[in-house]
Design an enzyme around this catalytic site. Structure first.
Site, mmCIF file in Angstrom:
data_model
loop_
_atom_site.group_PDB
_atom_site.id
_atom_site.type_symbol
_atom_site.label_atom_id
_atom_site.label_comp_id
_atom_site.label_asym_id
_atom_site.label_seq_id
_atom_site.Cartn_x
_atom_site.Cartn_y
_atom_site.Cartn_z
ATOM 1 N N ASP A 179 8.949 -6.205 -4.791
ATOM 2 C CA ASP A 179 7.870 -6.976 -4.443
ATOM 3 C C ASP A 179 8.317 -8.333 -4.264
ATOM 4 O OD1 ASP A 179 5.552 -5.321 -1.770
ATOM 5 O OD2 ASP A 179 5.533 -7.473 -3.071
ATOM 6 N N THR A 200 8.550 -2.471 3.692
ATOM 7 C CA THR A 200 7.740 -3.680 3.750
ATOM 8 C C THR A 200 8.133 -4.052 5.430
ATOM 9 O OG1 THR A 200 9.882 -4.685 4.359
ATOM 10 C CG2 THR A 200 10.221 -4.791 1.937
ATOM 11 N N ALA A 238 9.139 2.663 7.316
ATOM 12 C CA ALA A 238 8.718 1.489 7.780
ATOM 13 C C ALA A 238 9.078 0.870 9.057
ATOM 14 C CB ALA A 238 9.571 0.256 6.423
ATOM 15 N N ARG A 239 10.554 0.279 9.045
ATOM 16 C CA ARG A 239 10.750 -0.777 10.299
ATOM 17 C C ARG A 239 11.982 -0.496 10.887
ATOM 18 N NH1 ARG A 239 6.527 0.636 11.681
ATOM 19 N NH2 ARG A 239 5.232 -0.787 13.205
ATOM 20 N N ARG A 254 0.608 -0.993 0.149
ATOM 21 C CA ARG A 254 -0.308 -0.003 0.067
ATOM 22 C C ARG A 254 0.680 1.301 -0.379
ATOM 23 N NH1 ARG A 254 -2.872 -4.013 3.088
ATOM 24 N NH2 ARG A 254 -4.388 -4.697 3.042
ATOM 25 N N GLU A 267 12.988 1.660 20.315
ATOM 26 C CA GLU A 267 12.087 3.260 19.785
ATOM 27 C C GLU A 267 11.767 3.335 21.968
ATOM 28 O OE1 GLU A 267 9.416 3.883 16.959
ATOM 29 O OE2 GLU A 267 10.789 3.226 16.061
ATOM 30 N N HIS A 306 9.251 8.775 14.897
ATOM 31 C CA HIS A 306 8.308 7.475 14.152
ATOM 32 C C HIS A 306 6.620 8.200 13.974
ATOM 33 C CE1 HIS A 306 6.632 3.146 14.375
ATOM 34 N NE2 HIS A 306 5.513 3.516 13.919
ATOM 35 N N LEU A 307 6.890 9.466 13.502
ATOM 36 C CA LEU A 307 5.941 10.456 12.842
ATOM 37 C C LEU A 307 4.930 9.666 11.645
ATOM 38 C CD1 LEU A 307 7.453 13.701 13.691
ATOM 39 C CD2 LEU A 307 6.066 11.974 15.697
ATOM 40 N N GLY A 308 5.557 8.471 10.876
ATOM 41 C CA GLY A 308 4.449 8.767 9.612
ATOM 42 C C GLY A 308 3.333 8.071 9.700
ATOM 43 N N ALA A 309 2.693 7.560 10.605
ATOM 44 C CA ALA A 309 1.390 7.508 10.222
ATOM 45 C C ALA A 309 0.645 8.929 11.653
ATOM 46 C CB ALA A 309 0.741 6.190 11.037
ATOM 47 N N ASP A 356 12.909 7.229 10.151
ATOM 48 C CA ASP A 356 11.450 7.806 10.680
ATOM 49 C C ASP A 356 11.610 6.441 12.127
ATOM 50 O OD1 ASP A 356 9.026 8.839 11.766
ATOM 51 O OD2 ASP A 356 7.874 7.634 11.027
HETATM 52 N N1 LIG Z 1 6.305 4.904 9.845
HETATM 53 C C1 LIG Z 1 5.278 4.665 10.118
HETATM 54 O O1 LIG Z 1 4.471 5.022 11.534
HETATM 55 C C2 LIG Z 1 4.210 3.892 9.722
HETATM 56 C C3 LIG Z 1 4.894 2.901 8.800
HETATM 57 N N2 LIG Z 1 4.750 1.747 8.700
HETATM 58 C C4 LIG Z 1 4.900 -0.024 8.024
HETATM 59 O O2 LIG Z 1 5.153 0.504 6.601
HETATM 60 C C5 LIG Z 1 5.003 -1.026 6.384
HETATM 61 C C6 LIG Z 1 4.385 -1.133 5.220
HETATM 62 O O3 LIG Z 1 2.976 -0.853 5.093
HETATM 63 P P1 LIG Z 1 2.262 -1.274 4.257
HETATM 64 O O4 LIG Z 1 2.763 -0.618 2.553
HETATM 65 O O5 LIG Z 1 0.572 -0.798 4.859
HETATM 66 O O6 LIG Z 1 2.131 -2.769 4.167
HETATM 67 P P2 LIG Z 1 1.630 -3.922 2.725
HETATM 68 O O7 LIG Z 1 1.509 -4.674 3.681
HETATM 69 O O8 LIG Z 1 0.839 -3.174 1.791
HETATM 70 O O9 LIG Z 1 2.648 -3.791 2.331
HETATM 71 C C7 LIG Z 1 3.960 -4.529 2.466
HETATM 72 C C8 LIG Z 1 4.628 -5.486 1.245
HETATM 73 O O10 LIG Z 1 5.549 -5.820 1.669
HETATM 74 C C9 LIG Z 1 5.851 -6.566 0.891
HETATM 75 N N3 LIG Z 1 7.245 -7.892 1.414
HETATM 76 C C10 LIG Z 1 7.222 -8.795 2.055
HETATM 77 N N4 LIG Z 1 8.443 -9.123 2.523
HETATM 78 C C11 LIG Z 1 9.245 -8.520 1.163
HETATM 79 C C12 LIG Z 1 10.238 -8.582 1.218
HETATM 80 N N5 LIG Z 1 11.219 -9.959 1.771
HETATM 81 N N6 LIG Z 1 10.817 -8.201 -0.197
HETATM 82 C C13 LIG Z 1 10.398 -7.032 -0.630
HETATM 83 N N7 LIG Z 1 8.516 -7.029 0.110
HETATM 84 C C14 LIG Z 1 8.217 -7.949 1.317
HETATM 85 C C15 LIG Z 1 4.351 -7.631 1.222
HETATM 86 O O11 LIG Z 1 4.165 -8.505 -0.222
HETATM 87 C C16 LIG Z 1 3.844 -5.864 0.862
HETATM 88 O O12 LIG Z 1 3.777 -5.647 -0.484
HETATM 89 C C17 LIG Z 1 4.393 -1.426 7.941
HETATM 90 O O13 LIG Z 1 4.727 -2.813 7.736
HETATM 91 C C18 LIG Z 1 4.719 -0.909 8.508
HETATM 92 O O14 LIG Z 1 5.885 -1.303 9.423
HETATM 93 C C19 LIG Z 1 3.334 1.677 7.824
HETATM 94 C C20 LIG Z 1 2.592 3.503 8.363
HETATM 95 C C21 LIG Z 1 2.906 3.863 9.211
HETATM 96 O O1 LIG Z 2 0.834 1.419 11.035
HETATM 97 C C1 LIG Z 2 2.188 1.276 11.276
HETATM 98 O O2 LIG Z 2 2.780 0.848 11.340
HETATM 99 C C2 LIG Z 2 3.333 2.440 12.206
HETATM 100 O O3 LIG Z 2 4.205 2.107 12.316
HETATM 101 C C3 LIG Z 2 2.814 3.579 13.083
HETATM 102 O O4 LIG Z 2 3.028 3.452 14.004
HETATM 103 P P1 LIG Z 2 1.850 4.230 15.256
HETATM 104 O O5 LIG Z 2 0.875 3.595 15.318
HETATM 105 O O6 LIG Z 2 1.911 5.442 15.133
HETATM 106 O O7 LIG Z 2 2.539 4.053 17.087
#
Ligand SMILES: NC(=O)C1=CN([C@@H]2O[C@H](COP(=O)(O)OP(=O)(O)OC[C@H]3O[C@@H](n4cnc5c(N)ncnc54)[C@H](O)[C@@H]3O)[C@@H](O)[C@H]2O)C=CC1
Ligand SMILES: O=C(O)C(=O)COP(=O)(O)O
Length: 537
Positions: free
Chosen positions: A181, A213, A241-242, A161, A271, A289-292, A266
């Site tokens: 991916d 990822t 991401a993480r 996404r 953390e 960690h402000l992404g969301a 981020d």
């Molecule tokens: N910084 C923040 O505040 C935020 C961080 N995140 C992080 O972002 C990550 C991704 O979020 P979304 O895109 O919503 O999740 P999503 O599930 O839609 O996309 C993750 C993608 O990673 C792929 N993937 C899995 N294993 C893989 C690998 N070994 N190599 C390459 N791609 C691989 C999956 O096939 C999937 O398409 C979350 O898991 C979360 O950890 C999400 C929201 C906010």
């Molecule tokens: O949705 C995620 O994976 C995030 O990393 C967002 O984290 P948070 O809810 O802002 O602590």
């Protein structure tokens, strides 16, 4: 299945700051008696001390839901993650304990993507460093010469996404986008106007690399010193991401060595990360960690998990399960009616045998075979295990518990259903026995058991049943009816079936009251009666 109840208070514990507007659905819920407790910023031992009577735990990324927390939570049914990543939740422990984990996968996609673009732009133009200098009274234009994004190549690792939304925006900056991916097809890459590539190809060609990822065993240290060695000199790295997807020590070394021109982070392995060595490098910019963290994303994710809590207590199903198969909405309506049937068939078989089940064969025939049948298997296993596990078994842990006791689970699908629209046949194999039952949903009439062992029957799987095996000789039916009458047990329906004249036959009786062990013995002693079992469904 759990259903709505006002008779019991449901304790909902919010352990991380959630949007008050987002939890409005919980606050205004009328049909359920929800007791909402907001208690954030707890140390792990404080959470453990408060969790015993909690039914629903709501978290973001700050609270770590460990096995110890889960084991201390004696009433916990559901953990809601108001966000995407569930790496802070011990999913194996939750599944083992039959606790459903739900997340909010869609609500913060835009915010995370926008933050990634903001970080990339800031990195390219040194905005945080320049601002700091200016705040400190220095008008320095020489130290902060940046690079343009236009015509640069952005490598996106993890094209889900957020990765896709980042790519859309990067193309708006006229960047060339490469994406990796495991699920990215050539068609989808073409449709989105990106170049499908491997991680290595991205490392070799990209000017900017961003990871999106989840943090999984396979993605931990995905970008490490070997990958940095492949990269262009002056590459820029973004991680929204993480922490841990990019090895932090290797990133530090690559920046110090001049290989990496800068990094925008981020997220961190641990953390809060306030005195991290990466933060000492002038090439690194970072946010906590402000992404969301936008009003919109926070409201959206909290609304989504709140609605799932309500849905769970009202219907027993959820929209965004993490540790059970997710069923698309349009399919749910079609398979949901089979849930109860599958559970009843499993329960029936558990009461036919006293031996441990070594293997179960589930055959889905006709229309039902078109669907994802895993939830049906879970329900059948739940029914099978409930005799020994009672309320501790549910759709979440049924498969896990079955596999833990060494049961082999085989699912088969066929299109032909012996004249029924859909037919579910379940066979169990124990050390000494094999038993089979089959059931269907009759249009407008509900569930029916249509076969027991080799005998065709037509029984509503509900209430108190008597399953009797007898030798097909005159008088057997009459004797059973008389004996039950003596015991004041009223027969509601009776089905008889036999494979051949004079051979073994079965009687399936529905009776109005529970048949005690003592009554069973009396029936079993009758002439030509070989076996009697009471089954409660
Ligand atoms: N910084 C923040 O505040 C935020 C961080 N995140 C992080 O972002 C990550 C991704 O979020 P979304 O895109 O919503 O999740 P999503 O599930 O839609 O996309 C993750 C993608 O990673 C792929 N993937 C899995 N294993 C893989 C690998 N070994 N190599 C390459 N791609 C691989 C999956 O096939 C999937 O398409 C979350 O898991 C979360 O950890 C999400 C929201 C906010
Ligand atoms: O949705 C995620 O994976 C995030 O990393 C967002 O984290 P948070 O809810 O802002 O602590």
């Amino acid at each position: 299945m759990t259903t709505a109840t006002k008779t019991r208070t449901i304790n909902v514990f919010i352990a991380d700051p959630l949007s008050e507007d987002g939890i409005f659905p919980l606050r205004q819920e009328q049909d359920l008696d929800l007791n909402i407790i907001v208690d954030t910023g707890l140390a792990p031992e404080e959470l453990i001390a408060k969790i015993a009577n909690v039914d629903v735990l709501l978290v973001r990324s700050q609270t770590t839901v460990t096995r110890e927390v889960i084991e201390a939570a004696k009433s916990l049914k559901l953990i809601g993650r108001a966000g995407v990543g569930v790496d802070n939740i011990d999913l194996a422990a939750a599944t083992e304990h039959g606790i459903i984990v739900v997340n909010a996968p869609d609500g913060n996609t835009n915010s995370a993507a926008e933050h990634t673009i903001a970080m990339m732009t800031s990195l390219a133009r040194h905005i945080p460093q320049a601002f700091n200098t200016l705040k400190n009274g220095k008008w320095d234009r020489k130290s902060f010469v940046g690079v343009e994004l236009k015509n640069k190549t952005l490598g996106v690792v993890g094209f889900g996404r957020i990765g896709v939304e980042v790519a859309y925006r990067a193309k708006g900056q006229r960047m060339n986008v490469m994406a990796y991916d495991p699920f990215l097809t050539d068609e989808r890459a073409k449709e989105l106007g990106v170049t499908k590539a491997t991680v290595e190809e991205i490392c070799v060609a990209a000017d900017f690399i961003t990871v999106h990822t989840p943090l999984l065993p396979e993605t931990r240290n995905l970008i490490n010193k070997d990958k940095f060695a492949m990269m262009k000199d002056g590459v820029r790295i973004i991680n929204c991401a993480r922490g841990g997807i990019i090895n932090e020590d290797d990133l530090y070394d690559a920046i110090v060595a001049g290989k990496v021109a800068g990094a925008a982070l981020d997220v961190f392995v641990s953390e809060p990360a306030t005195d991290h060595k990466l933060l000492t490098l002038p090439q690194v910019i970072a946010t906590p960690h402000l992404g969301a963290s936008t009003i919109e994303a926070q409201e959206s994710v909290a609304v989504d998990v709140s609605n799932d809590i309500i849905k769970f207590y009202k219907t027993g199903t959820v929209t965004n399960p993490v540790n059970m198969p997710s069923i698309p909405k349009e399919l749910l309506a079609q398979v949901e009616p089979f849930f109860e049937l599958a559970e009843k068939l499993g329960s029936f078989l558990s009461q036919v045998t006293t031996e441990p089940v070594k293997e179960i064969n589930l055959s889905y025939a006709g229309e039902v075979a078109n669907y994802d049948v895993r939830p049906l298997t879970s329900n059948a296993l739940k029914g099978l295990l409930s005799k020994n596990h009672g309320n501790h078994v549910n759709d979440v842990n049924a498969r896990y518990l079955s596999e833990r006791i060494g049961m082999k689970i085989n699912e088969h699908k066929t299109t032909t259903a012996k004249g029924f629209t859909s037919l579910i046949t379940i066979e169990i194999i124990t050390a000494n026995e094999t038993h089979t039952v089959a059931g269907t949903l009759l249009n407008g009439l509900g569930a029916r058991i249509v076969k027991v062992e080799d005998y065709v029957v037509d029984v509503i799987p509900q209430g108190h049943l008597l399953y009797i095996k007898n030798t097909d000789k005159p008088g057997a039916i009459g004797r059973v009816a008389t004996k039950l009458a003596e015991k004041e047990i009223n027969i509601a329906t009776m089905q008889v079936g036999r494979a051949q004249v004079g051979g073994t036959a079965v009687m399936m009786l529905t009776v109005d009251n529970v048949v005690t062990e003592e009554d069973l013995v009396f029936v079993a002693q009758l002439e030509n009666i070989d076996e009697v079992k009471a089954i409660n469904l």
